[in-house]
Design an enzyme around this catalytic site. Structure first.
Site, PDB file in Angstrom:
ATOM      1  CG  HIS A   9      -1.789   1.137   1.418  1.00 50.03           C
ATOM      2  ND1 HIS A   9      -3.130   1.104   1.114  1.00 50.03           N
ATOM      3  CD2 HIS A   9      -1.532   2.382   1.889  1.00 50.03           C
ATOM      4  CE1 HIS A   9      -3.663   2.288   1.387  1.00 50.03           C
ATOM      5  NE2 HIS A   9      -2.720   3.081   1.862  1.00 50.03           N
ATOM      6  CD  GLU A  10       2.054   3.645   3.748  1.00 42.46           C
ATOM      7  OE1 GLU A  10       2.382   4.716   3.195  1.00 42.46           O
ATOM      8  OE2 GLU A  10       1.034   3.542   4.454  1.00 42.46           O
ATOM      9  CG  HIS A  70       0.209   6.051  -0.420  1.00 46.52           C
ATOM     10  ND1 HIS A  70      -0.935   6.511  -1.029  1.00 46.52           N
ATOM     11  CD2 HIS A  70      -0.193   5.546   0.779  1.00 46.52           C
ATOM     12  CE1 HIS A  70      -1.981   6.282  -0.243  1.00 46.52           C
ATOM     13  NE2 HIS A  70      -1.553   5.693   0.864  1.00 46.52           N
ATOM     14  CD  GLU A  90      -5.227   6.259   1.867  1.00 45.33           C
ATOM     15  OE1 GLU A  90      -4.930   5.077   2.111  1.00 45.33           O
ATOM     16  OE2 GLU A  90      -4.412   7.182   1.938  1.00 45.33           O
TER      17      GLU A  90
HETATM   18 ZN   LIG Z   1      -2.714   5.115   2.389  1.00 45.83          ZN
END
Ligand SMILES: [Zn+2]
Length: 517
Positions: A127-128, A131, A187
């Protein structure tokens, strides 16, 4: 997932706009921040951001290597494997993880407690990585949301111990980068592509669903540390669980879960969890002024984990609160020996020495602290030391840096800067101009925009012709009486005009002022 397309113009004006393809979503988008700039921002801010969030967790290098291995395994299959990814475990009990532009990622000790498998660790890291890879931080900067000043660092700044709201200067950007929300679309993207990376790296993406379920459950429990950490920047929701289920159906279950290996790797960390709990409670007790309770808790923490520098530092903070300088310095020294690259025991030593009147010794500690993380207390005290030596210009520089923090220390530094600077540059604090009275008399008026009363304000009025040449000037005149904060004072110049419009030919210069006490 709903995708918005952005129209990129064919003609780019003023060289400010650039069009590119998002490396992850492959959509066209405006890109003002180049890849080089992204990498540079990450490199410049990674270290101060880590300092402001508890510093690196150095007691278990094997655990850090493990997080790095899992991170690199995912980064290698990401859409931007060429970014200079770095992964670090931070010594912070708040369950949180963050990514900076350019692939600089941090994982808090407090989040490792909550996970159950390597695949769940991979879910957070994946997830990071999205980003960073999908330029979410860079896009935030492009929208200008990080450039609004210190107030944005509030997310984690409500926490006492980490100096996060006392960071000054350029390093403030780091705090803004890691505490800002990316938005719902970002997100969802991070969840979706993060699961894709998990699958590509051989992990079971089902772990992203269980992880999200854990987060929803924890957020419903309204655990304050979760709300201030991970959930502030990555709000969990049933919607995200459902979307992950949908992504899982597309990708298919199966792959490595790594439950046992995870349990092995975090075993040492888990064994000292109680020590950090005691430490966190000890810090809280100290903040409430209960030094006895704080001391008991710090000692309990040390009895479980005697190698932790932060625990010695807490004993130092307790001694400093009790104004026991020698004892405080000894504890800080021990903390520095144990972990020499963390700013806080240096700045605290500087404060202790300054308070004890040992300014030269204080200075070297404060400089060392500011090199690791520039803070308001560090610069405010360096300002006072420089002022004491008569180095006015240097003192001003330090005070102005300290004043960039939105804190009590920052406000005090701003007031000190003004006290020093006002007699030399009165015009900077006291805007002035001509005003005409009913009879045509021109007054030299001075506005006090500062927060302290001023007196002995000396002004001179200059007169210009229509071509902007100075043709006349009055003698220096004194505005009698002081000018209170927010008020205006004036003096009649003896010059008269017939038409209000003629005021444009006059300028008022503030030649001198003093602080009235
Ligand atoms: Zn996030």
């Amino acid at each position: 997932m709903i995708k918005k397309s952005i129209l990129c113009p064919l003609i780019v004006s003023a060289g400010l706009l650039a069009c590119g393809v998002n490396p992850v979503t492959k959509e066209r988008e405006f890109q003002f921040v180049s890849q080089d700039k992204e990498i540079q921002i990450g490199q410049q801010n990674y270290s101060p951001a880590r300092q402001s969030q508890g510093g690196d967790y150095t007691l278990d290098p094997e655990l850090t290597r493990y997080v790095q291995q899992v991170g690199q395994r995912l980064a290698a299959v990401s859409d931007r494997p060429d970014l200079p990814y770095e992964f670090v475990v931070l010594n912070d009990s708040v369950p949180n993880a963050w990514a900076m532009p350019g692939g600089k990622i941090a994982f808090n000790r407090g989040l490792l407690y909550e996970l159950h498998s390597e695949a769940e660790l991979a879910a957070v890291l994946g997830h990071e990585i999205v980003h960073a890879a999908a330029r979410h931080g860079a896009k935030g900067m492009e929208r200008g949301i990080f450039m609004q000043g210190a107030m944005l660092a509030v997310g984690l700044a409500t926490r006492d111990s980490n100096y996060a709201n006392l960071v000054v200067g350029g390093a403030q950007l780091g705090g803004q980068l890691i505490t800002s929300k990316y938005g719902r679309e970002a997100e969802s993207e991070a969840d979706h592509y993060g699961m894709k990376y998990m699958k590509l790296a051989g992990y079971d993406p089902a772990a992203a669903v269980t992880l999200q379920e854990t987060f929803v459950r924890l957020s419903q429990g309204k655990r304050q540390d979760f709300l201030s950490g991970l959930f502030a920047s990555h709000p969990p929701s049933q919607e995200r669980v459902d979307l992950n289920e949908k992504t899982l159906a597309e990708l298919g279950t199966g792959g490595e879960m790594g439950t046992e290996i995870y349990a092995q790797k975090v075993a040492k960390l888990m064994a000292t969890r109680e020590a950090y709990k005691a430490y966190d409670e000890g810090k809280e007790a100290l903040q409430k002024g209960d030094t006895e309770k704080a001391k008991t808790l710090a000692k309990k923490a040390i009895s479980i984990e005697p190698r932790e520098a932060r625990f010695e530092e807490l004993l130092g903070d307790i001694a400093l609160t009790k104004k026991n300088t020698t004892e405080a310095l000894a504890f800080y020294d021990k903390a520095i020996q144990m972990q020499p690259d963390y700013f806080k025991p240096y700045v605290q030593s500087g404060i202790a020495l300054f308070n004890a009147g040992k300014k030269e010794q204080a200075e070297s500690f404060l400089k060392k602290a500011n090199a690791l993380l520039p803070t308001a207390p560090g610069y405010a005290l360096l300002g006072q030391i420089a002022e004491g030596r008569g180095e006015t210009a240097l003192a001003l520089q330090h005070y102005q840096l300290a004043a960039s923090s939105d804190s009590e220390i920052g406000k005090e530094a701003a007031a000190r800067a003004m006290r020093l600077d006002l007699p030399r540059n009165p015009g900077r604090y006291l805007p002035a101009g001509p005003l005409a009275g009913d009879t045509g008399m021109v007054y030299a008026a001075v506005q006090n925009n500062s927060n302290v009363p001023v007196g002995r304000v000396q002004v001179r009025m200059l007169q210009y012709d229509s071509r902007g040449r100075m043709v006349n000037q009055t003698r220096s005149m004194l505005i009698t009486g002081g000018i209170a904060p927010g008020r205006r004072g004036s003096v009649a110049t003896g010059v008269r005009i017939i038409d209000q419009a003629d005021l444009q030919f006059f300028r008022v210069v503030v030649e001198g002022a003093e602080l009235a006490n």
